[in-house]
Motif scaffolding. Structure first.
Motif, PDB file in Angstrom:
ATOM      1  N   TRP A  32     -52.476-115.428 -16.356  1.00 54.61           N
ATOM      2  CA  TRP A  32     -51.809-114.052 -16.649  1.00 54.61           C
ATOM      3  C   TRP A  32     -50.138-114.462 -16.454  1.00 54.61           C
ATOM      4  CZ3 TRP A  32     -56.438-114.493 -13.918  1.00 54.61           C
ATOM      5  CH2 TRP A  32     -57.508-113.901 -14.269  1.00 54.61           C
ATOM      6  N   CYS A  46     -49.225-108.321 -17.749  1.00 53.77           N
ATOM      7  CA  CYS A  46     -49.399-107.821 -16.025  1.00 53.77           C
ATOM      8  C   CYS A  46     -48.114-107.463 -15.529  1.00 53.77           C
ATOM      9  CB  CYS A  46     -49.693-108.853 -15.165  1.00 53.77           C
ATOM     10  SG  CYS A  46     -51.660-109.341 -15.464  1.00 53.77           S
ATOM     11  N   ASP A  51     -52.134-106.740 -10.822  1.00 52.53           N
ATOM     12  CA  ASP A  51     -52.777-106.369 -11.893  1.00 52.53           C
ATOM     13  C   ASP A  51     -53.675-107.505 -12.230  1.00 52.53           C
ATOM     14  OD1 ASP A  51     -51.289-103.891 -11.915  1.00 52.53           O
ATOM     15  OD2 ASP A  51     -49.982-104.996 -13.390  1.00 52.53           O
ATOM     16  N   TYR A  55     -57.774-107.286 -12.823  1.00 51.17           N
ATOM     17  CA  TYR A  55     -58.590-107.505 -14.105  1.00 51.17           C
ATOM     18  C   TYR A  55     -59.813-108.511 -13.703  1.00 51.17           C
ATOM     19  CZ  TYR A  55     -54.566-105.568 -16.876  1.00 51.17           C
ATOM     20  OH  TYR A  55     -53.630-104.978 -17.592  1.00 51.17           O
ATOM     21  N   GLN A  58     -62.754-106.762 -12.029  1.00 52.65           N
ATOM     22  CA  GLN A  58     -63.303-105.788 -12.934  1.00 52.65           C
ATOM     23  C   GLN A  58     -64.199-106.695 -14.051  1.00 52.65           C
ATOM     24  OE1 GLN A  58     -60.275-103.615 -14.971  1.00 52.65           O
ATOM     25  NE2 GLN A  58     -59.840-102.475 -13.275  1.00 52.65           N
ATOM     26  N   HIS A 101     -57.654-109.705 -20.379  1.00 46.48           N
ATOM     27  CA  HIS A 101     -56.306-109.366 -20.465  1.00 46.48           C
ATOM     28  C   HIS A 101     -55.358-110.775 -20.302  1.00 46.48           C
ATOM     29  CE1 HIS A 101     -56.819-105.171 -20.696  1.00 46.48           C
ATOM     30  NE2 HIS A 101     -57.776-105.493 -19.694  1.00 46.48           N
TER      31      HIS A 101
END
Length: 126
Positions: A32, A46, A51, A55, A58, A101
């Motif tokens: 990321w 991000c 962030d 991710y 989750q 992401h």
């Protein structure tokens, strides 16, 4: 090993002009990027390192079979799978990288090369 490659603990590495890269056929690495001068805006998924951690939390809550070692890099966050070794193929990992992401440029470079590449030395100037 082919020219330009060396072995570190049985893992193929290659020297680029400015840094060293570890390269594996089977693994799972997530990258990321956060906004900074080193990253094109197309790589940034991000706003903060937090962030990326969200991710990943989750994803792991929805997929408890996955475990990762995670660290903050100078330009964002990286996660290395401790539980899965997967081919760097879109049909195998594409959905996982999208759910996480992941930096889309890293995602495309990974599936294009068929290798999980991880820079193990700093970029020049860092």
């Amino acid at each position: 090993m082919s020219r330009g490659l060396s072995s570190v603990g049985g893992v193929a590495t290659r020297k680029e002009p400015e840094f060293e890269i570890m390269s594996e056929d089977r693994w799972l690495v997530v990258d990321w990027d956060i906004p900074n001068a080193d990253h094109p805006t197309t790589s940034v998924t991000c706003e903060t390192r937090g962030d990326a951690w969200c991710y990943l939390e989750q994803f792991c809550a929805a997929h408890p079979e996955h475990r990762f070692a995670v660290y903050n890099s100078p330009g964002g966050v990286r996660a290395l799978s401790l539980s899965h070794t997967l081919e760097a193929d879109e049909s195998v990992v594409g959905d996982i990288l999208v759910q996480l992401h992941c930096d889309p440029n890293y995602h495309l470079a990974t599936v294009h090369s068929g290798k999980w590449n991880l820079r193990v030395s700093p970029k020049a100037g860092r």
